[in-house]
Design an enzyme around this catalytic site. Sequence first.
Site, PDB file in Angstrom:
ATOM      1  N   ARG A  75     -34.997  34.256   0.649  1.00 16.78           N
ATOM      2  CA  ARG A  75     -35.788  34.343  -0.585  1.00 16.78           C
ATOM      3  C   ARG A  75     -34.902  34.678  -1.782  1.00 16.78           C
ATOM      4  NH1 ARG A  75     -39.451  38.545  -2.944  1.00 16.78           N
ATOM      5  NH2 ARG A  75     -41.022  37.418  -4.151  1.00 16.78           N
ATOM      6  N   HIS A  79     -34.740  32.457  -5.230  1.00 15.56           N
ATOM      7  CA  HIS A  79     -35.027  33.032  -6.542  1.00 15.56           C
ATOM      8  C   HIS A  79     -33.791  33.090  -7.433  1.00 15.56           C
ATOM      9  CE1 HIS A  79     -39.211  34.990  -5.923  1.00 15.56           C
ATOM     10  NE2 HIS A  79     -39.080  33.926  -5.174  1.00 15.56           N
ATOM     11  N   VAL A  83     -33.535  30.008 -11.226  1.00 18.51           N
ATOM     12  CA  VAL A  83     -33.512  30.586 -12.575  1.00 18.51           C
ATOM     13  C   VAL A  83     -32.526  29.852 -13.483  1.00 18.51           C
ATOM     14  CG1 VAL A  83     -33.058  32.675 -13.919  1.00 18.51           C
ATOM     15  CG2 VAL A  83     -34.359  32.806 -11.799  1.00 18.51           C
ATOM     16  N   GLY A  85     -29.636  28.184 -11.962  1.00 16.49           N
ATOM     17  CA  GLY A  85     -28.722  27.620 -10.991  1.00 16.49           C
ATOM     18  C   GLY A  85     -28.231  28.667 -10.016  1.00 16.49           C
ATOM     19  N   SER A  89     -26.951  35.317 -10.258  1.00 16.79           N
ATOM     20  CA  SER A  89     -27.446  36.142 -11.374  1.00 16.79           C
ATOM     21  C   SER A  89     -28.510  37.135 -10.924  1.00 16.79           C
ATOM     22  CB  SER A  89     -27.984  35.262 -12.505  1.00 16.79           C
ATOM     23  OG  SER A  89     -29.091  34.484 -12.072  1.00 16.79           O
ATOM     24  N   ASN A 108     -40.081  39.273  -8.697  1.00 16.73           N
ATOM     25  CA  ASN A 108     -39.088  39.987  -7.894  1.00 16.73           C
ATOM     26  C   ASN A 108     -39.341  41.481  -7.756  1.00 16.73           C
ATOM     27  OD1 ASN A 108     -37.518  37.631  -7.522  1.00 16.73           O
ATOM     28  ND2 ASN A 108     -36.505  37.943  -9.493  1.00 16.73           N
ATOM     29  N   HIS A 206     -41.679  29.921   4.530  1.00 16.77           N
ATOM     30  CA  HIS A 206     -42.724  30.923   4.751  1.00 16.77           C
ATOM     31  C   HIS A 206     -43.182  30.938   6.212  1.00 16.77           C
ATOM     32  CE1 HIS A 206     -43.834  30.645   0.190  1.00 16.77           C
ATOM     33  NE2 HIS A 206     -42.788  31.411   0.423  1.00 16.77           N
ATOM     34  N   THR A 236     -45.844  33.439  15.106  1.00 16.97           N
ATOM     35  CA  THR A 236     -44.425  33.755  15.358  1.00 16.97           C
ATOM     36  C   THR A 236     -43.800  34.243  14.050  1.00 16.97           C
ATOM     37  OG1 THR A 236     -43.880  31.412  14.983  1.00 16.97           O
ATOM     38  CG2 THR A 236     -44.159  32.126  17.273  1.00 16.97           C
ATOM     39  N   ASP A 241     -39.865  28.181  12.812  1.00 18.40           N
ATOM     40  CA  ASP A 241     -40.370  27.010  13.524  1.00 18.40           C
ATOM     41  C   ASP A 241     -41.328  26.254  12.601  1.00 18.40           C
ATOM     42  OD1 ASP A 241     -42.741  28.538  13.516  1.00 18.40           O
ATOM     43  OD2 ASP A 241     -42.401  29.288  15.545  1.00 18.40           O
TER      44      ASP A 241
END
Length: 322
Positions: A75, A79, A83, A85, A89, A108, A206, A236, A241
Amino acid sequence: MAAFSCFPLAARCCLLLTAALVLALSHGAHGYGDVGAGLSSSFYDDSCPSARDIVRRVIQNARVVDARIPASLIRLHFHDCFVQGCDGSLLLDNDLPAIMTEKEVLANDRSARGFKVVDSIKRALENACPGIVSCADILALASEISVELAGGPRWSVPLGRRDGTTTNIESAKNLPSPFDSLETLQEKFRNLGLDDTDLVALQGAHTFGRAQCQFTQRNCSAGQDEETLANLDTITPDVFDNKYYGNLLRGRAPLPSDQVMLSDPVAAATTARIVRRFSGSEKDFFKNFAASMVKMGNISPLTGRAGEIRNNCRRVNRKPYR
């Protein structure tokens, strides 16, 4: 790029040298997706050959005590890249007035995590190869390794990114939201060169990890704190998966922004068929996820002499650590 001079060699020498140079520059530009300018999966082969092993070891140790770490690390990469690239940052702490951290924007704040693991990876790399591996590349490597350790695909990670020296709060405020409509998500992805297949594949991250109940479709139960965690995949939760897509087909996706890929009015003509495809074939999902991760990782990387290689992922080099 240095210019070659062939005199007094024959002109044929120039052709051979030029061909060799082109071959060298194209080395590593194979595999899933197009490799960004200056990136190569072999970038650290000579300067820090143990880089991947070091990153993997730190993540393996971290996930023993915190099963959420693999999902948290991927994640961070998402994120960061969305923003300005993939430049690391997101990892910068506040250093006002010059640096305003992206960690405190709504998408965040109190949810982005794993920064201490990134710090541990950076320390280990600095001990082995001082000043070589960027924080941006740490996020890219950590994402691939996290997915693989959780049972997902492996892919060749293009490397050679350098670290940015600025943040972009306004852009960070426009990160994808759990409550975005499908059309809003499609626009945000399209603005970065990502299509509907990339959207459906990358949302597939996710398939593992947790989210605060305040962001879920069912919201929090009576008496629950809004930061109570809910599994993103109830079957799971710590395995990478394709069961996530089966949850979508049954209307059981915890996040509203996931379920819209089937329920939104524009889904039938765009994303719904891809969801069904990935639900029916884990191999197809894995292949496309890997390709989309490479594609996302190629968003506006800093290479060459742009940016820097941070000594500490939380601070630009000209600022002392506090």
